[in-house]
Design an enzyme around this catalytic site. Structure first.
Site, PDB file in Angstrom:
ATOM      1  N   ASP A  31      -0.574   4.356   1.675  1.00  0.00           N
ATOM      2  CA  ASP A  31      -2.106   4.506   2.313  1.00  0.00           C
ATOM      3  C   ASP A  31      -1.689   5.874   3.022  1.00  0.00           C
ATOM      4  O   ASP A  31      -0.802   6.102   3.791  1.00  0.00           O
ATOM      5  CB  ASP A  31      -2.206   3.335   3.093  1.00  0.00           C
ATOM      6  CG  ASP A  31      -3.762   3.654   3.531  1.00  0.00           C
ATOM      7  OD1 ASP A  31      -4.446   2.597   3.126  1.00  0.00           O
ATOM      8  OD2 ASP A  31      -4.207   4.712   4.176  1.00  0.00           O
ATOM      9  N   ASN A  87     -10.528  -6.042   1.851  1.00  0.00           N
ATOM     10  CA  ASN A  87     -11.745  -5.830   2.170  1.00  0.00           C
ATOM     11  C   ASN A  87     -12.785  -5.877   0.871  1.00  0.00           C
ATOM     12  O   ASN A  87     -12.436  -5.192   0.021  1.00  0.00           O
ATOM     13  CB  ASN A  87     -11.677  -4.534   3.229  1.00  0.00           C
ATOM     14  CG  ASN A  87     -11.141  -4.572   4.284  1.00  0.00           C
ATOM     15  OD1 ASN A  87     -10.925  -5.564   5.047  1.00  0.00           O
ATOM     16  ND2 ASN A  87     -10.467  -3.241   4.631  1.00  0.00           N
ATOM     17  N   GLN A  94     -14.793  -2.170   3.766  1.00  0.00           N
ATOM     18  CA  GLN A  94     -14.334  -1.567   2.386  1.00  0.00           C
ATOM     19  C   GLN A  94     -14.943  -0.264   2.463  1.00  0.00           C
ATOM     20  O   GLN A  94     -16.222  -0.087   2.390  1.00  0.00           O
ATOM     21  CB  GLN A  94     -14.942  -2.383   1.266  1.00  0.00           C
ATOM     22  CG  GLN A  94     -14.031  -2.012   0.189  1.00  0.00           C
ATOM     23  CD  GLN A  94     -14.443  -2.840  -1.144  1.00  0.00           C
ATOM     24  OE1 GLN A  94     -15.259  -3.344  -1.160  1.00  0.00           O
ATOM     25  NE2 GLN A  94     -13.465  -2.610  -2.196  1.00  0.00           N
ATOM     26  N   HIS A 100      -8.601  -3.146  -4.113  1.00  0.00           N
ATOM     27  CA  HIS A 100      -7.228  -2.972  -3.668  1.00  0.00           C
ATOM     28  C   HIS A 100      -6.859  -3.906  -2.572  1.00  0.00           C
ATOM     29  O   HIS A 100      -7.698  -4.534  -1.648  1.00  0.00           O
ATOM     30  CB  HIS A 100      -7.203  -1.497  -2.859  1.00  0.00           C
ATOM     31  CG  HIS A 100      -8.225  -1.127  -1.773  1.00  0.00           C
ATOM     32  ND1 HIS A 100      -9.357  -0.768  -1.970  1.00  0.00           N
ATOM     33  CD2 HIS A 100      -8.177  -1.134  -0.545  1.00  0.00           C
ATOM     34  CE1 HIS A 100     -10.017  -0.534  -1.005  1.00  0.00           C
ATOM     35  NE2 HIS A 100      -9.236  -0.777   0.074  1.00  0.00           N
ATOM     36  N   HIS A 102      -4.146  -4.382   0.811  1.00  0.00           N
ATOM     37  CA  HIS A 102      -3.531  -3.723   1.825  1.00  0.00           C
ATOM     38  C   HIS A 102      -2.132  -4.452   1.900  1.00  0.00           C
ATOM     39  O   HIS A 102      -2.205  -5.776   2.320  1.00  0.00           O
ATOM     40  CB  HIS A 102      -4.031  -3.434   3.042  1.00  0.00           C
ATOM     41  CG  HIS A 102      -5.167  -2.545   3.038  1.00  0.00           C
ATOM     42  ND1 HIS A 102      -5.203  -1.308   3.396  1.00  0.00           N
ATOM     43  CD2 HIS A 102      -6.695  -2.843   2.710  1.00  0.00           C
ATOM     44  CE1 HIS A 102      -6.785  -0.846   3.509  1.00  0.00           C
ATOM     45  NE2 HIS A 102      -7.311  -1.531   2.985  1.00  0.00           N
TER      46      HIS A 102
HETATM   47  P1  AMP Z   1     -10.552   0.078   2.848  1.00  0.00           P
HETATM   48  O1  AMP Z   1     -11.206   0.261   4.193  1.00  0.00           O
HETATM   49  O2  AMP Z   1     -10.019  -1.447   2.498  1.00  0.00           O
HETATM   50  O3  AMP Z   1     -11.510   0.261   1.463  1.00  0.00           O
HETATM   51  O4  AMP Z   1      -9.472   1.049   2.560  1.00  0.00           O
HETATM   52  C1  AMP Z   1      -9.212   2.227   1.923  1.00  0.00           C
HETATM   53  C2  AMP Z   1      -8.120   2.871   2.259  1.00  0.00           C
HETATM   54  O5  AMP Z   1      -7.553   3.681   1.331  1.00  0.00           O
HETATM   55  C3  AMP Z   1      -7.744   3.216   3.766  1.00  0.00           C
HETATM   56  O6  AMP Z   1      -6.743   2.554   4.298  1.00  0.00           O
HETATM   57  C4  AMP Z   1      -7.555   4.778   3.574  1.00  0.00           C
HETATM   58  O7  AMP Z   1      -6.583   5.201   4.462  1.00  0.00           O
HETATM   59  C5  AMP Z   1      -6.939   4.582   2.214  1.00  0.00           C
HETATM   60  N1  AMP Z   1      -6.979   5.900   1.244  1.00  0.00           N
HETATM   61  C6  AMP Z   1      -8.144   6.605   0.989  1.00  0.00           C
HETATM   62  N2  AMP Z   1      -8.103   7.720   0.128  1.00  0.00           N
HETATM   63  C7  AMP Z   1      -6.691   7.726  -0.043  1.00  0.00           C
HETATM   64  C8  AMP Z   1      -5.882   8.329  -1.034  1.00  0.00           C
HETATM   65  N3  AMP Z   1      -6.235   9.472  -1.542  1.00  0.00           N
HETATM   66  N4  AMP Z   1      -4.524   8.381  -1.101  1.00  0.00           N
HETATM   67  C9  AMP Z   1      -4.020   7.055  -0.274  1.00  0.00           C
HETATM   68  N5  AMP Z   1      -4.837   6.032   0.661  1.00  0.00           N
HETATM   69  C10 AMP Z   1      -6.087   6.483   0.512  1.00  0.00           C
END
Ligand code: AMP
Ligand code: ZN
Length: 137
Positions: A31, A87, A94, A100, A102
């Site tokens: 992440d 999420n 989300q 995805h 985590h």
């Molecule tokens: P969520 O809030 O569950 O949708 O999580 C999205 C996650 O994606 C967050 O923890 C972000 O830090 C991560 N994220 C967003 N863009 C990228 C990216 N290009 N590479 C890696 N992680 C990302």
């Protein structure tokens, strides 16, 4: 693959990401805004917005993969625990609408994350919730 979906592009290798693991169905990446050292994301290569859309055949592979990566993190990073967080929907936090999971390693000295203030469960609500959800299962 869905146009304009960043996780579709990352999963397909079109946008570079720090990849811990890859197979036919998944890519596991670090992440970019980690909650802790080693915070990773399991991305299916097929696009599903969230849990409500994911195919069962894919869904049933997610937890074994999370187990495998968690075991590797415990050995490699020396974490003392792991949170799995997944999420669904904006109201649930989300931000990227591509399913995805985590994988968040936890360490003895923090950081303190994934916490909520415990509420209470009334007898009435207990009965109502159990009845309503059971009827939909
Ligand atoms: P969520 O809030 O569950 O949708 O999580 C999205 C996650 O994606 C967050 O923890 C972000 O830090 C991560 N994220 C967003 N863009 C990228 C990216 N290009 N590479 C890696 N992680 C990302
Ligand atoms: Zn996608």
């Amino acid at each position: 693959m869905k146009e304009d979906c960043i996780f579709c592009k990352i999963a397909a290798g079109e946008i570079p990401a720090a990849t811990l693991y890859e197979d036919d169905d998944f890519r596991v990446i670090l992440d970019l805004g980690p909650a802790s050292r080693g915070h990773a994301l399991i991305l299916p290569k097929e696009h599903y917005a969230d849990l409500s859309e994911i195919r069962e055949e894919t869904a049933e592979k997610v937890l074994p993969l999370a187990k495998k990566v968690s075991a590797a993190m415990t050995k490699a990073l020396g974490c003392a625990g792991i949170n799995l967080v997944q999420n669904n929907g904006e109201a649930a936090g989300q931000t990227v609408r591509h399913f995805h999971m985590h994988i968040i390693p936890r360490y003895v000295n923090g950081p303190k994350i994934v916490a909520w203030e415990p509420g209470s469960l009334s007898d009435d609500d207990k009965i109502q919730i159990v009845k309503a959800v059971k009827a939909e299962l």
